[in-house]
Structure formats: structure tokens, C-alpha cells
Design an enzyme around this catalytic site. Sequence first.
Site, PDB file in Angstrom:
ATOM      1  N   HIS A 307     -22.208   3.157 -27.146  1.00 16.09           N
ATOM      2  CA  HIS A 307     -23.502   2.818 -27.740  1.00 16.09           C
ATOM      3  C   HIS A 307     -23.682   1.319 -27.704  1.00 16.09           C
ATOM      4  O   HIS A 307     -22.703   0.584 -27.877  1.00 16.09           O
ATOM      5  CB  HIS A 307     -23.576   3.319 -29.192  1.00 16.09           C
ATOM      6  N   ASP A 364     -25.523  11.974 -29.461  1.00 16.08           N
ATOM      7  CA  ASP A 364     -25.763  13.055 -28.499  1.00 16.08           C
ATOM      8  C   ASP A 364     -24.533  13.915 -28.229  1.00 16.08           C
ATOM      9  O   ASP A 364     -24.639  14.944 -27.574  1.00 16.08           O
ATOM     10  CB  ASP A 364     -26.256  12.452 -27.169  1.00 16.08           C
TER      11      ASP A 364
HETATM   12  N1  ACO Z   1     -17.980   6.301 -20.170  1.00 18.08           N
HETATM   13  C1  ACO Z   1     -17.172   5.393 -19.564  1.00 18.08           C
HETATM   14  N2  ACO Z   1     -17.281   4.065 -19.690  1.00 18.08           N
HETATM   15  C2  ACO Z   1     -18.268   3.618 -20.482  1.00 18.08           C
HETATM   16  C3  ACO Z   1     -19.158   4.474 -21.138  1.00 18.08           C
HETATM   17  C4  ACO Z   1     -18.989   5.866 -20.979  1.00 18.08           C
HETATM   18  N3  ACO Z   1     -19.800   6.738 -21.587  1.00 18.08           N
HETATM   19  N4  ACO Z   1     -20.046   3.747 -21.854  1.00 18.08           N
HETATM   20  C5  ACO Z   1     -19.732   2.461 -21.634  1.00 18.08           C
HETATM   21  N5  ACO Z   1     -18.655   2.371 -20.812  1.00 18.08           N
HETATM   22  C6  ACO Z   1     -17.963   1.130 -20.389  1.00 18.08           C
HETATM   23  C7  ACO Z   1     -18.769   0.383 -19.331  1.00 18.08           C
HETATM   24  O1  ACO Z   1     -18.409   0.799 -18.038  1.00 18.08           O
HETATM   25  C8  ACO Z   1     -18.397  -1.037 -19.632  1.00 18.08           C
HETATM   26  O2  ACO Z   1     -17.101  -1.256 -19.132  1.00 18.08           O
HETATM   27  P1  ACO Z   1     -16.676  -2.730 -18.564  1.00 18.08           P
HETATM   28  O3  ACO Z   1     -16.764  -3.651 -19.748  1.00 18.08           O
HETATM   29  O4  ACO Z   1     -15.310  -2.539 -18.041  1.00 18.08           O
HETATM   30  O5  ACO Z   1     -17.683  -3.055 -17.496  1.00 18.08           O
HETATM   31  C9  ACO Z   1     -18.287  -1.064 -21.162  1.00 18.08           C
HETATM   32  O6  ACO Z   1     -17.925   0.267 -21.528  1.00 18.08           O
HETATM   33  C10 ACO Z   1     -19.572  -1.463 -21.857  1.00 18.08           C
HETATM   34  O7  ACO Z   1     -20.595  -0.583 -21.431  1.00 18.08           O
HETATM   35  P2  ACO Z   1     -22.081  -0.989 -21.115  1.00 18.08           P
HETATM   36  O8  ACO Z   1     -22.633  -0.056 -20.097  1.00 18.08           O
HETATM   37  O9  ACO Z   1     -22.151  -2.456 -20.819  1.00 18.08           O
HETATM   38  O10 ACO Z   1     -22.763  -0.729 -22.522  1.00 18.08           O
HETATM   39  P3  ACO Z   1     -24.312  -0.645 -22.799  1.00 18.08           P
HETATM   40  O11 ACO Z   1     -24.487  -1.083 -24.185  1.00 18.08           O
HETATM   41  O12 ACO Z   1     -25.089  -1.341 -21.755  1.00 18.08           O
HETATM   42  O13 ACO Z   1     -24.635   0.918 -22.635  1.00 18.08           O
HETATM   43  C11 ACO Z   1     -24.763   3.229 -23.124  1.00 18.08           C
HETATM   44  C12 ACO Z   1     -24.638   1.802 -23.695  1.00 18.08           C
HETATM   45  C13 ACO Z   1     -25.937   3.312 -22.162  1.00 18.08           C
HETATM   46  C14 ACO Z   1     -25.020   4.173 -24.280  1.00 18.08           C
HETATM   47  C15 ACO Z   1     -23.426   3.579 -22.415  1.00 18.08           C
HETATM   48  O14 ACO Z   1     -22.376   3.558 -23.336  1.00 18.08           O
HETATM   49  C16 ACO Z   1     -23.499   4.931 -21.713  1.00 18.08           C
HETATM   50  O15 ACO Z   1     -23.927   5.008 -20.558  1.00 18.08           O
HETATM   51  N6  ACO Z   1     -23.078   6.039 -22.402  1.00 18.08           N
HETATM   52  C17 ACO Z   1     -23.196   7.366 -21.820  1.00 18.08           C
HETATM   53  C18 ACO Z   1     -24.619   7.887 -21.965  1.00 18.08           C
HETATM   54  C19 ACO Z   1     -24.958   8.240 -23.406  1.00 18.08           C
HETATM   55  O16 ACO Z   1     -24.194   8.900 -24.089  1.00 18.08           O
HETATM   56  N7  ACO Z   1     -26.132   7.787 -23.841  1.00 18.08           N
HETATM   57  C20 ACO Z   1     -26.655   8.060 -25.189  1.00 18.08           C
HETATM   58  C21 ACO Z   1     -26.614   6.820 -26.043  1.00 18.08           C
HETATM   59  S1  ACO Z   1     -27.185   7.163 -27.680  1.00 18.08           S
HETATM   60  C22 ACO Z   1     -28.855   7.248 -27.528  1.00 18.08           C
HETATM   61  O17 ACO Z   1     -29.464   6.597 -26.718  1.00 18.08           O
HETATM   62  C23 ACO Z   1     -29.579   8.162 -28.362  1.00 18.08           C
END
Ligand code: ACO
Length: 428
Positions: A307, A364
Site C-alpha cells: 500500500h 483487497d
Molecule cells: N508484490 C511484490 N512486490 C511488491 C508489491 C506486491 N504486491 N507491492 C509493492 N512491491 C514492491 C515493489 O516492487 C517495490 O520494490 P523495490 O523497492 O524493490 O522496487 C516496493 O515494494 C515498493 O512498491 P511500489 O510499487 O513503489 O509501491 P507503490 O506505493 O507505488 O504501490 C501498490 C502501491 C500499487 C498498492 C503496490 O503495492 C501493488 O501493486 N500492490 C498490488 C496491487 C494491490 O493489491 N492493489 C490494491 C491497493 S489497496 C487499494 O487501492 C484499495
Amino acid sequence: MSEKATLKIDGKSFEFDVITGSENEKCIDIQKLRSETGYITMDPGLGNTGSCYSSITYVDGAKGILKYRGYPIEELAEKTVFTETAYLILYGELPTETQLQEFSYRIREQAPIHTNLEHHFSGFPQNAPPMAILSAMLNLVSCFHPEVLEVPTTGAEFDRTAALLMSKVRTIAAFAYRMASGKPINHPNPNLTYCGNFLHMMFSDPYHQYEVSPVIDKALNLFLILHADHEQNCSTSTVRVVGSSRANLFSSVAAGVCALWGPLHGGANAAVINMLGAIKASGRPLTYYLSRAKDKDDPFRLMGFGHRIYKNFDPRSLILKKQVHDVLQALNLEDGLLEIAMELEEATLQDDYFISRNLYPNVDFYSGILLRALGIPLNMYTVMFAIGRMPGWIANWQELHDHKLRISRPRQIFTGETERPFIPLSAR
Ligand code: ACO
């Protein structure tokens, strides 16, 4: 003396006000940065940008705290029904019994949709995604209620419009499902509760009136309450950006539905179920999926994890996890996906990759399993999220107007070609 932040550029110092929120969160006011220094800030994804003041919802991502109008989510989830929480979000105070009755009455009287609007449903192909139908139909509602194109942000007209939208979104969602399943539409029943009426419109049949079980009614209320607002998330920011051009409430929330649809936002609730189903069907060990999620060359991510704000447990996922167990037990159901979900959560809690990045289950992760137990079909999960988020979108749209915010218009750093000599078509 008010707190200041100093920025040094080329040996010159510039001072900016520091703003402190009511929960002591800090912000540097850079509104005059460009006019005073010629510089802008770069913040792709807007992770560090405060775009507004808001008194609706507070999130402390480090501590896993979520409050609507100062009330902890745990208490609202346990002690209120959705319409009560929606009233709180819209009007800033918990309603009295009379206020809640009047609000519910306004919602109830707006439940039917115009017959001509109903005809539009048959124009969609049968496998049309309900999120596309929802967004399109919300935009269309304003064609049948031209008075809502100029909505004042307070007073009886706003009250009527807010209730209209909260009501129509529910009817449209249920009709979209009925149409997509080739089933006759069930018109709303004014004697039912907000959730009961939705379930009736979804599941009653000509020869079988859907009986709303108290367990399901309570669980659906809880689901909607947990989704009712979440400050400046992707879809709410979209509603604000669209609304900032003074676009009407209906087109603003229709845009919010589109933003919510994506799998990184609300679409994740369905993506989680698809992922858990695929894990179960494949028979592969969880380590296979964890390795893929960690591999930067693999687009696979663990859906329902991570998140932008929560760097701790998302309090909504904790409530949902417990609710899933309670509902499955009360309905005497079992769900193999729940076991996989819990094993996956457990595995991530032991894994350095997830620990070091603070990746925990988000709202979610367990919500889809709850919706499955309530009998909601998979293609409706994100629509359910949209129904829940409606009060938050409306309140943010209203607040934007109340604060008379400027049109949203971010800047950029241009990295393209500088001026080039034009070559005529014949010479290229
Ligand atoms: N699985 C694996 N790795 C992940 C995940 C995941 N679900 N989420 C984040 N990471 C990793 C990224 O690859 C990144 O790694 P790095 O630092 O080595 O590059 C690090 O964690 C930070 O992630 P970001 O993508 O920069 O975080 P951001 O805040 O931009 O994205 C998001 C947040 C979109 C929710 C992301 O965690 C994600 O894609 N999760 C899966 C989709 C999801 O569950 N979305 C619902 C969110 S809740 C809502 O909107 C209601």
C-alpha cells in the site's frame, strides 16, 4: 512564531511555511516555490504531495490507523450501518435517529431509475464488464436529471443529489448484473434496508423473493463501511481532479469509477481471487509465487499486498479477515481459498523481501473471500467497492468546491527535442 523550512539554491535561501495538521502531520507549503525560485518539485505518483486540506478521513500508515471524521474504523465497522457512516462522511457528524431516517428516506425514494435509462442496459453486450456499465450509466443519470448539472454544495439540493447518487449507484450496479446474466431486472423494494434492497435487486427471482439473512446484511454493511473513504487515493484524487474543472458531480464520480477499476487499485479485489484460484489450481508450492513476486523481471505481483500509505497492517484487512471467519462459520461454509490466503500471508510475514518493504495484506486481500461467501459474483467485486466508496467521492467533491480549490494542473519537466527544422513530407 510559525515554523519555517529553508531551502538553499545557489547560495540563496528561501523560506517556506510549515503547515501542521490536526494529527500533527507536517507539510512544507511550496505554493510560491516556482514564482520565487523558478523551480518546481518532482514527485511522480504524487507520493509526497499534499494536494488539499481535508477534514474527512485520517490515515496513519505507520501505525495502521484509519478514522472517518475522527471516529476509528473499528468502532464504525462494529457499531454502525453503512448509511449511518455515509451520513457521517457526507455531513461530518453521526446522524440522530431522525436525521438517519430522513437520509434513508431520501435514498429510498431515489432508488428507481428512469424507464428510458433502463432501456440503455439492453444496449450493452452480455459480457460487458459491470465497471464499464457503471461508469457509463452514472454519466447518463445526469441526462435524466438535468437539475443535477448545477449542484450547490450545501442545502436541500445537495442533500437530494447526494442521496440520489448513493441510491442510483446501487440500482445501476444490480441492474448491470441482472442484464449481464440474462436475468430480468428486479425493481427496488422501498421496504428494505440499503443492503437488503441491493441483495433483493441482485438475487430475487420472479418465483423466489430473496430472503435477506441478518448475517449477510451485517457483513455487507461492514464491507461498504470499510470502503467508504480513504483520503486522497487514486480514484478520489481522480474525482477531485475532474471536479476541479467544475465538471458536475456525476461525471466526476464516473471518472472515479474508471480509476478504481485498475488492478493496482479497486480491481485488486477480483485479482486476488483470480490469483488464489490460480495458486490452488496449479498445485505449485507458495515459494514459487513468492519468488515470482520478488523477481523484478517478472510482472507478477502478490495482489492484495502493499500500500502506498500503510507501512503496517491495513486495519481494514484485519477487520475483514475476522469477518470472513465469522461469516463462513455462521453460514456453515468452507472456502479453500481462505486457507491459501492465510498461508500466503504467513509466508510473507517470514520473508525478508516483504518484511523490508513493509508489504502487508491490504483491504483487497480478504474482501473477495468475504464477497464470495455472500454470493456476490466475481465480476461485481470492484463494483461493490464503488458502491461503498460513493460517500467518500461525494464528500471530497463537495469539499473541493467548499474550499474553492484551483483547477488541478500539475507541471512537468520536458525531456523531448528542443526546436527542430521542419522537413516537408516529400523530403522525409
Ligand atoms: N508484490 C511484490 N512486490 C511488491 C508489491 C506486491 N504486491 N507491492 C509493492 N512491491 C514492491 C515493489 O516492487 C517495490 O520494490 P523495490 O523497492 O524493490 O522496487 C516496493 O515494494 C515498493 O512498491 P511500489 O510499487 O513503489 O509501491 P507503490 O506505493 O507505488 O504501490 C501498490 C502501491 C500499487 C498498492 C503496490 O503495492 C501493488 O501493486 N500492490 C498490488 C496491487 C494491490 O493489491 N492493489 C490494491 C491497493 S489497496 C487499494 O487501492 C484499495
